[in-house]
Scaffold this active site. Structure first.
Site, PDB file in Angstrom:
ATOM      1  CG  ASP A 267       4.531   5.911   5.975  1.00 43.90           C
ATOM      2  OD1 ASP A 267       4.101   6.052   4.553  1.00 43.90           O
ATOM      3  OD2 ASP A 267       4.409   6.753   6.691  1.00 43.90           O
TER       4      ASP A 267
ATOM      5  CG  ASP B 207       1.081   9.057   4.831  1.00 41.54           C
ATOM      6  OD1 ASP B 207       2.133   8.147   5.017  1.00 41.54           O
ATOM      7  OD2 ASP B 207       0.988  10.014   5.822  1.00 41.54           O
TER       8      ASP B 207
ATOM      9  NE  ARG C  20      -2.695   2.071  14.053  1.00 42.43           N
ATOM     10  CZ  ARG C  20      -2.360   3.255  13.215  1.00 42.43           C
ATOM     11  NH1 ARG C  20      -1.253   3.615  13.028  1.00 42.43           N
ATOM     12  NH2 ARG C  20      -3.054   3.915  12.341  1.00 42.43           N
TER      13      ARG C  20
ATOM     14  CG  ASP D  80       1.182   3.098   5.028  1.00 41.55           C
ATOM     15  OD1 ASP D  80       0.432   3.713   5.963  1.00 41.55           O
ATOM     16  OD2 ASP D  80       2.020   3.459   4.658  1.00 41.55           O
TER      17      ASP D  80
ATOM     18  CG  ASP E 283       5.407  10.043   4.185  1.00 41.20           C
ATOM     19  OD1 ASP E 283       4.759   9.447   3.046  1.00 41.20           O
ATOM     20  OD2 ASP E 283       5.250  10.050   4.895  1.00 41.20           O
TER      21      ASP E 283
ATOM     22  CB  VAL F 210      -0.901   0.017   1.148  1.00 44.63           C
ATOM     23  CG1 VAL F 210      -1.754   1.165   1.437  1.00 44.63           C
ATOM     24  CG2 VAL F 210      -1.780  -1.085   1.005  1.00 44.63           C
TER      25      VAL F 210
END
Length: 207
Positions: A86, A65, A73, A68, A90, A30
């Site tokens: 991540d 953002d 979690r 994912d 970004d 993702v």
């Protein structure tokens, strides 16, 4: 600004994330898909002057953002790799968004002034993120400021959306100033934010 809406947004993302997990999709997939999609939409639509279309499509991919992290979690994963990936991607997405807007103003937007404002906003946004990362590597905190990443995305994409809609006659003509005003604000707020974070780190290391 957008930080206050994260809790509510996570509730929306939860069932979508659960569905993707059942389909065998991983959080990393993702993350990559969202970044590649945002970069492609920004660099294809913005330079062509398709601001409102590009803004909507970029926003759709940027929302991953949050997705994912929600998936991680749910799966009980809190890996350092996921956080690193991540944050790294970004920076690429942010760079592509501002690069697309700079290309717009050097092309159909025909304004070196606003292209320059876009470059300044891009540079200061990247420095803002770097200062935080460097502070955290030293065991300090520097997440405050006027222009967090969420704020930068909100101002940029909303400004581009309003300017784009005004340019095709959907909104009054004066809305064409939304993006230039947004870029000027981000340039100023970015400088202030960098200063705030540097001052915060200095206080922590000298106290």
């Amino acid at each position: 600004m957008l930080e206050h809406f994260r809790a509510s947004w996570q509730k929306v993302m939860h069932p979508i994330g659960a569905l993707l997990i059942r389909l065998g999709v991983t959080p990393d997939m993702v993350t990559w898909a969202g970044t590649i999609g945002a970069i492609a939409m920004a660099l294809v639509f913005f330079p062509l002057g398709m601001l409102w279309q590009g803004s909507l499509l970029v926003a759709l991919f940027i929302f991953s953002d949050s997705l994912d992290g929600n998936m991680a979690r749910q799966m009980g994963r809190h890996s350092q790799w996921g956080s690193f990936l991540d944050s790294s991607l970004d920076r690429l997405a942010d760079g592509a968004i501002f690069a697309g807007l700079v290309l717009y103003y050097t092309g159909p937007g025909d304004s070196r002034l606003w292209a320059g404002a876009g470059l300044v906003a891009l540079i200061l946004g990247q420095v803002t993120s770097y200062v935080r990362a460097k502070a955290e590597s030293l065991g300090k905190t520097a997440s405050m400021g006027l222009a967090t990443r969420s704020d930068r995305l909100l101002v940029t994409l909303l400004g581009a959306e309003l300017t784009g809609l005004a340019s095709v006659g959907v909104l009054p003509h004066w809305f064409t100033w939304a993006l230039p005003v947004g870029l000027c604000y981000l340039s100023l707020a970015g400088a202030v934010t960098v200063g705030q974070r540097m001052a915060a780190v200095r206080r922590q290391v000298t106290s």
